[in-house]
Design a protein around this motif. Structure first.
Motif, mmCIF file in Angstrom:
data_model
loop_
_atom_site.group_PDB
_atom_site.id
_atom_site.type_symbol
_atom_site.label_atom_id
_atom_site.label_comp_id
_atom_site.label_asym_id
_atom_site.label_seq_id
_atom_site.Cartn_x
_atom_site.Cartn_y
_atom_site.Cartn_z
ATOM 1 N N VAL A 198 86.522 55.055 -32.992
ATOM 2 C CA VAL A 198 86.766 54.456 -34.471
ATOM 3 C C VAL A 198 87.037 55.533 -35.349
ATOM 4 O O VAL A 198 86.089 56.631 -35.371
ATOM 5 C CB VAL A 198 85.635 53.439 -34.834
ATOM 6 C CG1 VAL A 198 86.011 52.910 -36.229
ATOM 7 C CG2 VAL A 198 85.379 52.526 -33.773
ATOM 8 N N ARG A 199 88.220 55.682 -36.308
ATOM 9 C CA ARG A 199 88.295 56.601 -37.022
ATOM 10 C C ARG A 199 88.150 56.691 -38.513
ATOM 11 O O ARG A 199 88.463 55.508 -38.998
ATOM 12 C CB ARG A 199 89.868 57.228 -36.879
ATOM 13 C CG ARG A 199 90.030 58.288 -37.725
ATOM 14 C CD ARG A 199 91.202 59.307 -37.329
ATOM 15 N NE ARG A 199 92.253 58.771 -36.247
ATOM 16 C CZ ARG A 199 93.087 59.528 -35.659
ATOM 17 N NH1 ARG A 199 92.920 60.599 -35.393
ATOM 18 N NH2 ARG A 199 94.059 58.666 -34.820
ATOM 19 N N THR A 200 87.509 57.459 -39.215
ATOM 20 C CA THR A 200 87.291 57.203 -40.555
ATOM 21 C C THR A 200 88.142 58.423 -41.581
ATOM 22 O O THR A 200 87.745 58.422 -42.561
ATOM 23 C CB THR A 200 85.785 57.296 -41.185
ATOM 24 O OG1 THR A 200 85.232 58.521 -40.791
ATOM 25 C CG2 THR A 200 85.026 56.097 -40.485
ATOM 26 N N SER A 201 88.846 59.309 -40.680
ATOM 27 C CA SER A 201 89.607 60.207 -41.515
ATOM 28 C C SER A 201 90.934 60.025 -41.732
ATOM 29 O O SER A 201 91.049 59.112 -42.845
ATOM 30 C CB SER A 201 89.584 61.374 -40.626
ATOM 31 O OG SER A 201 90.026 61.348 -39.370
ATOM 32 N N GLY A 258 87.931 45.815 -38.152
ATOM 33 C CA GLY A 258 88.197 44.981 -39.479
ATOM 34 C C GLY A 258 87.073 45.122 -40.520
ATOM 35 O O GLY A 258 87.582 44.367 -41.611
ATOM 36 N N MET A 259 86.175 46.347 -40.312
ATOM 37 C CA MET A 259 85.204 46.239 -41.564
ATOM 38 C C MET A 259 86.088 46.778 -42.685
ATOM 39 O O MET A 259 87.021 47.886 -42.572
ATOM 40 C CB MET A 259 84.074 47.332 -41.088
ATOM 41 C CG MET A 259 83.212 47.244 -42.014
ATOM 42 S SD MET A 259 81.936 45.951 -42.136
ATOM 43 C CE MET A 259 81.012 46.245 -40.516
ATOM 44 N N SER A 260 85.779 46.330 -44.019
ATOM 45 C CA SER A 260 86.294 46.920 -45.089
ATOM 46 C C SER A 260 85.280 47.486 -46.264
ATOM 47 O O SER A 260 84.260 46.618 -46.190
ATOM 48 C CB SER A 260 87.151 45.692 -45.921
ATOM 49 O OG SER A 260 88.524 45.207 -45.224
ATOM 50 N N THR A 289 89.868 49.966 -44.464
ATOM 51 C CA THR A 289 89.698 48.718 -43.713
ATOM 52 C C THR A 289 89.944 49.632 -42.289
ATOM 53 O O THR A 289 90.840 50.400 -42.196
ATOM 54 C CB THR A 289 90.582 47.686 -43.788
ATOM 55 O OG1 THR A 289 90.632 46.928 -44.880
ATOM 56 C CG2 THR A 289 90.524 46.655 -42.682
ATOM 57 N N ILE A 290 88.931 49.273 -41.301
ATOM 58 C CA ILE A 290 89.312 49.717 -39.921
ATOM 59 C C ILE A 290 90.245 48.711 -39.404
ATOM 60 O O ILE A 290 89.781 47.386 -39.328
ATOM 61 C CB ILE A 290 87.855 49.842 -39.213
ATOM 62 C CG1 ILE A 290 87.187 50.861 -39.900
ATOM 63 C CG2 ILE A 290 88.194 50.242 -37.824
ATOM 64 C CD1 ILE A 290 87.394 52.047 -39.934
ATOM 65 N N ASP A 291 91.272 49.052 -39.170
ATOM 66 C CA ASP A 291 92.368 48.261 -38.206
ATOM 67 C C ASP A 291 91.513 47.838 -37.038
ATOM 68 O O ASP A 291 91.328 48.290 -35.981
ATOM 69 C CB ASP A 291 93.590 49.135 -37.854
ATOM 70 C CG ASP A 291 94.844 48.153 -37.348
ATOM 71 O OD1 ASP A 291 94.307 47.387 -36.638
ATOM 72 O OD2 ASP A 291 95.855 48.526 -37.581
ATOM 73 N N PRO A 292 91.620 46.304 -36.872
ATOM 74 C CA PRO A 292 90.923 45.818 -35.595
ATOM 75 C C PRO A 292 91.727 46.044 -34.278
ATOM 76 O O PRO A 292 90.941 46.137 -33.319
ATOM 77 C CB PRO A 292 90.777 44.242 -35.910
ATOM 78 C CG PRO A 292 91.772 44.044 -37.049
ATOM 79 C CD PRO A 292 91.935 45.358 -37.843
ATOM 80 N N GLN A 293 93.002 46.230 -34.369
ATOM 81 C CA GLN A 293 93.660 46.703 -33.146
ATOM 82 C C GLN A 293 93.651 48.064 -32.802
ATOM 83 O O GLN A 293 93.483 48.233 -31.775
ATOM 84 C CB GLN A 293 95.351 46.086 -33.444
ATOM 85 C CG GLN A 293 95.482 44.799 -33.140
ATOM 86 C CD GLN A 293 95.372 43.863 -34.188
ATOM 87 O OE1 GLN A 293 95.585 44.252 -35.422
ATOM 88 N NE2 GLN A 293 94.795 42.781 -34.067
ATOM 89 N N THR A 294 94.007 48.808 -33.728
ATOM 90 C CA THR A 294 93.966 50.172 -33.627
ATOM 91 C C THR A 294 92.711 51.129 -33.518
ATOM 92 O O THR A 294 92.494 52.322 -33.152
ATOM 93 C CB THR A 294 94.949 51.044 -34.516
ATOM 94 O OG1 THR A 294 94.434 51.090 -35.733
ATOM 95 C CG2 THR A 294 96.313 50.259 -34.191
ATOM 96 N N ASP A 351 91.786 52.529 -36.097
ATOM 97 C CA ASP A 351 92.213 53.825 -37.253
ATOM 98 C C ASP A 351 91.821 53.028 -38.397
ATOM 99 O O ASP A 351 91.790 51.859 -38.738
ATOM 100 C CB ASP A 351 93.693 54.056 -37.295
ATOM 101 C CG ASP A 351 93.893 55.118 -36.231
ATOM 102 O OD1 ASP A 351 92.990 56.107 -36.455
ATOM 103 O OD2 ASP A 351 94.997 55.363 -35.385
ATOM 104 N N ILE A 352 91.792 54.122 -39.635
ATOM 105 C CA ILE A 352 91.498 53.473 -41.009
ATOM 106 C C ILE A 352 92.949 53.185 -41.689
ATOM 107 O O ILE A 352 93.891 54.112 -41.655
ATOM 108 C CB ILE A 352 90.633 54.509 -41.782
ATOM 109 C CG1 ILE A 352 90.176 54.101 -42.965
ATOM 110 C CG2 ILE A 352 91.502 55.913 -41.829
ATOM 111 C CD1 ILE A 352 89.018 54.767 -43.589
ATOM 112 N N VAL A 353 92.805 51.969 -42.402
ATOM 113 C CA VAL A 353 94.000 51.675 -42.967
ATOM 114 C C VAL A 353 93.494 51.802 -44.493
ATOM 115 O O VAL A 353 92.591 51.721 -45.174
ATOM 116 C CB VAL A 353 94.308 50.206 -42.980
ATOM 117 C CG1 VAL A 353 95.569 49.931 -43.995
ATOM 118 C CG2 VAL A 353 94.589 49.795 -41.802
ATOM 119 N N GLN A 354 94.429 52.905 -45.305
ATOM 120 C CA GLN A 354 94.088 53.444 -46.834
ATOM 121 C C GLN A 354 95.227 53.583 -47.663
ATOM 122 O O GLN A 354 96.270 53.568 -47.074
ATOM 123 C CB GLN A 354 93.286 54.709 -46.547
ATOM 124 C CG GLN A 354 93.846 55.733 -45.610
ATOM 125 C CD GLN A 354 93.234 56.996 -45.155
ATOM 126 O OE1 GLN A 354 91.953 57.038 -45.952
ATOM 127 N NE2 GLN A 354 93.537 57.273 -44.241
#
Ligand code: VNL
Length: 390
Positions: free
Chosen positions: A137-140, A335-337, A346-351, A353-356
């Protein structure tokens, strides 16, 4: 390859206000970052951010004491892998965190998969990383995520001919591809794509080629920690005088180094997901606390990636009500936001990756300091490479 001396980790057990917390109740986080070598600033920033997070949260997550085991991989992927194995097998960590560069993150992916331990990537940014294990899971960020907005901005702002210049490995090649593709679609032309070795880079001959090609702009990616060297050589070659604009990802105008880059950096337009100058109340408080705890050091996007890594891990433990099962934790992360100091994420639940939000910024002198001043925002950007496949 030479066996490097094993660098002992710092076991950081935060004390809880209420007294004794037992080891078996602890949340165990194994953090692996380069604390020495050419990317040591990434480790230094991430360590500082994680310690600030712990100090601000009483060293606790979901009512449990956090036990942080921090180790230096010196930027060597064999060492990253070996440390990760030890952390999983001997220390029985519940989560792995960090990974300063793409090869270091990739080296751990099979261990995360096999051990079913979440691998929170808080620094490395090549698009494919999250596809290497369902436990990553990515937060960068990803390079295509921040590069596409830069290419769009360039095409809309009178730049027609560009030479790209990137570090020759995963994130650089990602940035090059994303720029060439989007800028081309928007009517621009990339006349040359130059790749510079990652290790001990000498930019001078490449910058000479840029000068000879005489484009409207040169688009650049170098990883965090290398921007100052690049900027000095850019200034020495007098490309700006020759009418060649510098556009970049924010890795080049990294907040960790920006203040020492001098006038050559002023006016550089770049795109990224975090600036220390971001005007939200959350960020103002974060920057102030970070500087206070670290002798005036300014946080950069690496620090923020790790700070959010801790927030994500904490939120996952809250959601599982303290269940340490790795699969449950990754599911909880999907899916966490939350409101990051960079803006909403948000953590994209599919990938995973972080949506920002991605910002277009310009380096400006504010008082006596240089900052990436945000002047445009593209809302909630997904990694475009994976979004195209979805
Ligand atoms: C990476 C990408 C590393 C962007 C960086 O700095 C960076 C990577 C150390 O994925 O290796 O700014």
């Amino acid at each position: 390859m030479l066996r490097r001396t094993f660098v002992a980790g710092i076991a950081f057990a935060a004390l809880t206000a209420g007294g004794v917390a037992y080891a078996q109740d602890a949340v165990k986080i194994g953090m692996i970052v380069p604390m020495t070598g050419p990317s040591s600033s990434t480790g230094r920033q991430q360590e500082a951010a994680v310690k600030l997070w712990l100090a601000q949260n009483g060293g606790m997550m979901a009512g449990k004491k956090v036990e942080l085991i921090l180790k230096d991989d010196t930027g060597n992927a064999d060492m990253t892998k070996r440390i990760a194995q030890e952390m999983v097998v001997n220390d029985k960590v519940h989560v792995l965190l960090g990974f300063g560069l793409t090869p270091l993150a990739l080296a751990v992916a099979p261990i995360a998969t096999q051990a079913k331990v979440p691998q929170v990537v808080s620094a490395a940014a090549t698009a494919i990383i999250t596809e290497q294990s369902p436990y990553i899971v990515r937060t960068s960020f990803t390079l295509p995520q921040v590069t596409v907005p830069m290419a769009e901005w360039a095409a809309k702002n009178g730049i027609k001919k560009v030479v790209t210049l990137v570090s020759d490995y995963g994130p650089g090649i990602d940035a090059e591809k994303a720029f060439v593709e989007r800028f081309g679609k928007d009517g621009g032309t990339v006349t040359e794509s130059l790749r510079v070795p990652l290790r001990n880079p000498d930019f001078a001959p490449f910058l000479q080629r840029v000068k000879d090609a005489a484009p409207d702009a040169v688009f650049v990616f170098v990883p965090s920690g290398f921007g100052a060297t690049f900027m000095k050589q850019f200034a020495d070659r007098e490309l700006a005088k020759a009418g060649i604009k510098l556009i970049a990802t924010g890795d080049v105008t990294d907040d960790d180094l920006l203040n020492d880059m001098g006038d050559a950096a002023v006016g550089v337009v770049n795109s990224h997901h975090y600036s220390a100058a971001h005007g939200s109340p959350e960020n103002k408080a974060f920057v102030e606390a970070f500087k206070k705890a670290n002798n005036g050091m300014r946080p950069n996007f690496m620090g923020v990636g790790a700070f959010d890594g801790m927030t994500l891990i904490a939120k996952a433990f809250e959601k599982t009500k303290g269940n340490t099962d790795g699969t449950a934790l990754v599911e909880a992360m999907k899916g966490m936001s939350w409101t990051s100091v960079r803006g909403p994420v948000t953590i994209d639940p599919q990938t995973r990756d972080i949506v920002q939000d991605v910002y277009i910024r310009k380096v400006e002198k504010v008082g006596n300091e240089l900052f990436n001043v945000e002047f445009a925002k593209i809302d909630q950007v997904k990694d475009p490479v994976k979004a195209a496949k979805q």
